[in-house]
Enzyme design. Structure first.
Site, PDB file in Angstrom:
ATOM      1  N   SER A  97      83.224  11.662 -55.814  1.00 18.48           N
ATOM      2  CA  SER A  97      82.242  10.781 -56.431  1.00 18.48           C
ATOM      3  C   SER A  97      82.445   9.336 -55.963  1.00 18.48           C
ATOM      4  CB  SER A  97      82.323  10.903 -57.953  1.00 18.48           C
ATOM      5  OG  SER A  97      81.183  10.357 -58.573  1.00 18.48           O
ATOM      6  N   ASP A 244      77.975  16.312 -58.367  1.00 15.30           N
ATOM      7  CA  ASP A 244      79.223  15.553 -58.454  1.00 15.30           C
ATOM      8  C   ASP A 244      80.456  16.454 -58.385  1.00 15.30           C
ATOM      9  OD1 ASP A 244      81.288  13.783 -59.160  1.00 15.30           O
ATOM     10  OD2 ASP A 244      79.938  12.610 -60.412  1.00 15.30           O
TER      11      ASP A 244
END
Length: 916
Positions: A97, A244
């Site tokens: 991320s 993510d």
């Protein structure tokens, strides 16, 4: 011969040796001491690394694992800065991320200082989350309509699904394509060829497993790793959906170990501490459950790390990349420094070279004299350890001398007299500096080198490399990411220092096909423009890509760059068609009109390429409408034909200001309903297609109902309209000009009501200018005129969009003129949120006849003064609060001023029912 080091070396040794040569109480090993101690120098590649890298034999291979955590990831920058400054080894980077973003920037050659500057300049919160930017290819009104969706349902492969995110992620894609273009180009899609080998973790939404990206499209991999579920749509890579990577491993320690098998993993955890709070609703239960899943995996990752750095970050919003950047970077630096000595001891313990040398004094052998103070200090430091000193400490000293460019060669030897000799060979002096660069870059390159690099002084590769890195960075930020400086460097035999700047031109443009509706490749190339034999410019290219996405109904238009092997660039486009079916929902509330609900269905390529079907319906307390429209391109996607049918109804709550034969009574509680059949042709103009000219041929059947009496009319009309603007944003614009004009003529067929011809004209000009970041000016002129207009074509006016302090749908008039002036004060509240407070002064005139519009004895004048506050929420909802004092002047006199408060909340920041 004993010599002294130059001044920079004395400073380095005085500051660095006490740390570098600490911990010498290790007992000597039985193995004989080496006679020669060396380190390995890797020359700069002048692609991602512009200064030599010095490797100490036996040092552990260090992998860096960077966690996710939104904008808190800016603390990673501070850690990277300190790693650079201290000189600790770093062999690989793995990120999740936010960690993937910072890690990718570093792996692409940005220094820690440059990454910090990048975030200060760009404010990636706005770049990633700005929901209001204008898109090429469509008018302001069209983009407002398209952006009004609160929720969408799409059909894909025969399955109907809800749209998976608030944002498409295209803003992220376009921002990253410019920033990471250089790394993607020179690495050829192999992440091992970056400045540091890189791995990026994302979660496969279909299998639930993590995927570690080590090759392919660098931008897509980073974007997938950052696609927060519910915030951004999943990224489709090779037919699979990715989100993510935090769902699999937010702190990617296990991922780094499996990918690189390093000796040591340094983990940087910037995630939020798990708060102890009760769940109060279904959304907080879901959020809390996700937090618990991520945190449980986080505990395991922290335990698996060899060394953990955890910055103490408090009160940092997840998506605030802008205003908090300096503080977050500083907290990363402070967290590193708090554990610096512990980390140095830990790495020293993992290193080879622990042998104690059989030497009790040190001398320097160098053509450059060594100062007595430096020699005495070094001798005293080394003699402090009665048992001698370690090989590792000497290697670290050699590394620091070479890394900082204080010598061209450096090694050490130990002789039979127990003397440790540090051998130094300095760089020759720079005799000549030459710069080869395109004319536009030449002044910048010369300026970058003139100060730090001086002919007549010894060459320093560290200073030269730093200047080259900054030069490449400045050119990249100026829009030229593929600058090639290979060939630059210093020739010690001639003393010539060369700076060579080149930019590969686009040699070939390719279009790859993907499954789905065919794309008109010839028109795609025309929309993209003549790219061959030109340099690669991401900013300019993105505008043409956005235009092509709109004109050709593309969900996205990806592009890749790669070297052609002959000094040029191959530019490859990958068009991704839109889904064929989509149902959009829009919501809203207005003080007078009440709640508003709208549904719109879109279908593409029905029977032939480029066709579009739209079905829409909407209603509020006073109005309702339904539309069916079929559009098809004509000659090119920039022009087209449209056949539409429309039904609408308006209920009147206020009496008419002037008599109308269609409603012989006052008009209160009357209803006007109409059905239109329209044949429309249109074409777009301007370089980015934001201009549009439309010709309408229509027939209308209209009914007027009042107190049980129903009268009907049939009308034929032709209208010509045009619109153009260059506003920077489609909502809360800050700069630009909007022009709209519409004119038409028609005839009412004689029947229950008298017939006759009518004419109608409309014009609007709105200009905005920004004086400062927080202050602007807004001048809006609007004018509508009719001659013998039937009542259904009168203007429906009112509300803050007309005159502040007035009531929505409060006036129905055949002729009007309005001037609105405001001074917007803008406040940036973080998370892509802008709040505008606008003092407004509005004046409008209304009359039955155009030639008496400004006559006090026949017309009405409305004057409004007040304050308007507006902003956006969750990137979709527009919020407008206004309070205004209204003064109405009629032929009978001026009425007392009245104050009113108006609220507008909706997915459309404009009057949905405005037909002007």
């Amino acid at each position: 011969m004993r010599r002294s080091l130059p001044a920079p070396a004395r400073t380095l040794a005085l500051l660095g040796l006490p740390v570098l040569l600490a911990g010498q109480a290790v007992p000597p090993m039985a193995a004989p001491a080496p006679q020669r101690i060396e380190v390995t120098v890797q020359p700069p590649d002048m692609v991602f690394r512009f200064a030599p890298r010095v490797v100490i034999p036996g040092m552990p291979r260090v992998g860096l694992a960077l966690s996710g955590g939104g904008a808190r990831g800016l603390a990673h920058i501070g850690v990277l800065q300190r790693l650079e400054e201290v000189g600790f080894p770093l062999d690989s980077i793995t990120g999740t991320s936010a960690g993937s973003l910072v890690g990718a920037l570093y792996a692409c050659g940005f220094s820690g200082r440059e990454i910090e500057d990048l975030f200060r300049r760009l404010d990636l919160t706005r770049a990633f989350l700005e929901p209001l930017l204008r898109n090429p290819g469509e008018t302001l009104g069209e983009q407002e309509d398209r952006e009004s969706t609160f929720m969408s349902m799409e059909r894909k492969n025969g399955q109907t699904t809800l749209a998976q995110g608030l944002r498409s992620g295209l803003e992220v894609q376009r921002t990253l394509q410019g920033l990471l273009a250089r790394g993607a180009y020179f690495s050829g899609g192999d992440f091992d060829r970056l400045q540091r080998p890189l791995r990026i973790l994302a979660t496969n939404l279909e299998t639930g497993q993590g995927r570690v990206f080590g090759q392919g499209d660098l931008v897509e991999a980073v974007r997938a790793s950052m696609a927060v579920p519910g915030g951004f749509r999943p990224v489709v890579i090779e037919g699979q959906q990715y989100v993510d990577g935090a769902l699999v491993e937010n702190l990617p320690v296990t991922t780094a170990r499996e990918a690189f098998h390093p000796d040591v993993i340094i983990a940087v955890d910037i995630s939020s501490p798990l708060e102890q709070r009760p769940a109060t609703n279904i959304f907080s239960v879901a959020s809390r459950s996700l937090d618990l899943v991520v945190e449980r995996r986080q505990w395991e990752s922290r335990a698996a790390a060899d060394f953990l750095i955890r910055p103490d970050i408090r009160d940092a919003p997840f998506l605030e990349y802008g205003s908090l950047a300096p503080r977050l970077v500083l907290q990363g630096r402070e967290a590193f420094d708090a554990r610096l000595e512990e980390l140095a001891t830990f790495l020293r313990g993992k290193s080879g070279g622990q042998e104690i040398l059989a030497a009790d004094r040190v001398v320097f052998e160098s053509p450059v004299p060594v100062g007595e103070v430096l020699e005495g200090t070094l001798s005293a430091t080394l003699k402090a350890a009665a048992s001698g000193f370690r090989v590792l400490d000497v290697q670290i000293l050699l590394q620091q001398i070479l890394v900082h460019g204080l010598a061209r060669e450096a090694w050490a030897t130990v002789d039979a007299d127990r003397v440790l000799t540090i051998h130094l060979r300095p760089y020759p002096v720079v005799k000549e500096l030459t710069v080869e660069a395109p004319a536009a870059w030449l002044p910048l390159a010369q300026q970058a080198m003139e100060g730090p690099v001086k002919p007549g002084e010894p060459f320093n590769p560290q200073i030269f490399g730093s200047q080259m890195s900054q030069l490449v960075y400045r050119l990249l930020m100026g829009g030229s990411p593929l600058v090639d400086v290979r060939g630059s460097g210093f020739d010690p035999d001639t003393g010539c220092l060369k700076v060579i700047l080149r930019e590969p031109l686009i040699s070939r443009v390719e279009v790859w096909t993907v499954p789905g509706p065919a794309v008109d490749e010839s028109h795609l190339r025309r929309l993209l423009g003549d790219l061959e034999r030109r340099p690669f410019r991401p900013t300019d290219l993105q505008r043409h890509i956005a235009l092509a996405e709109h004109r050709l109904h593309l969900a996205e238009l990806h592009y890749l760059t790669r070297p052609d092997g002959q000094g040029g660039t191959i530019l490859t486009f990958i068009p991704v068609p839109q889904q064929q079916d989509r149902l959009d929902l829009s919501l809203g509330y207005e003080s007078t009109l009440g709640g508003q609900l709208g549904l719109t269905y879109h279908a593409l390529n029905l029977g032939f390429k480029g066709s579009e079907l739209e079905l829409s319906a909407a209603r509020n307390r006073l109005q309702q409408q339904a539309t069916v429209a079929l559009r098809a391109p004509l000659f090119s996607p920039g022009a087209g034909l449209e056949l539409s049918g429309n039904y609408w109804q308006q209920r009147l709550e206020m009496p008419l200001g002037w008599p109308a034969p269609q409603l012989p009574l006052s008009g209160v509680e009357a209803r006007i309903s109409a059905s239109d059949l329209v044949l429309r042709t249109y074409f777009r103009f301007s370089s980015l297609g934001t201009g549009k000219v439309t010709l309408d041929l229509g027939r209308r059947n209209v009914a007027f109902k009042e107190d049980g009496l129903r009268l009907t009319q049939v009308q034929d009309a032709v209208y010509l309209s045009a619109e153009w603007d260059n506003l920077d944003r489609h909502t809360l614009p800050r700069e630009g000009l909007l022009l709209r004009a519409r004119g038409g003529t028609g005839e009412v067929k004689a029947g229950e009501l008298p017939g006759g011809a009518f004419q109608q004209t409309y014009f609007r000009a709105r200009g905005l200018h920004t004086f400062r970041e927080f202050l602007g000016a807004d001048l809006d002129l609007e004018w509508g005129q009719g001659r013998r207009l039937p009542l259904d074509r009168w203007w429906v006016l009112g509300g803050p969009s007309f005159v502040i302090g007035s009531r929505a749908a409060g006036y129905q008039v055949p002729n009007f003129g309005a001037v609105r002036f405001g001074l917007p004060f803008r406040f940036y509240g973080g998370l892509g949120l802008t709040v505008e407070v606008v003092p407004r002064f509005d004046v409008a005139w209304m009359a039955q006849h155009a030639d008496t519009l400004f006559h006090a004895d026949t017309g009405f004048q409305v004057q409004g003064t007040g304050l308007l506050l507006r902003t956006t929420l969750l990137s979709k909802f527009y919020v407008e609060l206004s309070y205004g004092f209204l003064k109405l002047r009629t032929p009978q006199g001026t009425r007392p001023a009245t104050g009113s408060f108006d609220v507008l909340v909706g997915t459309q920041p404009f009057d949905l029912w405005k037909r002007r």
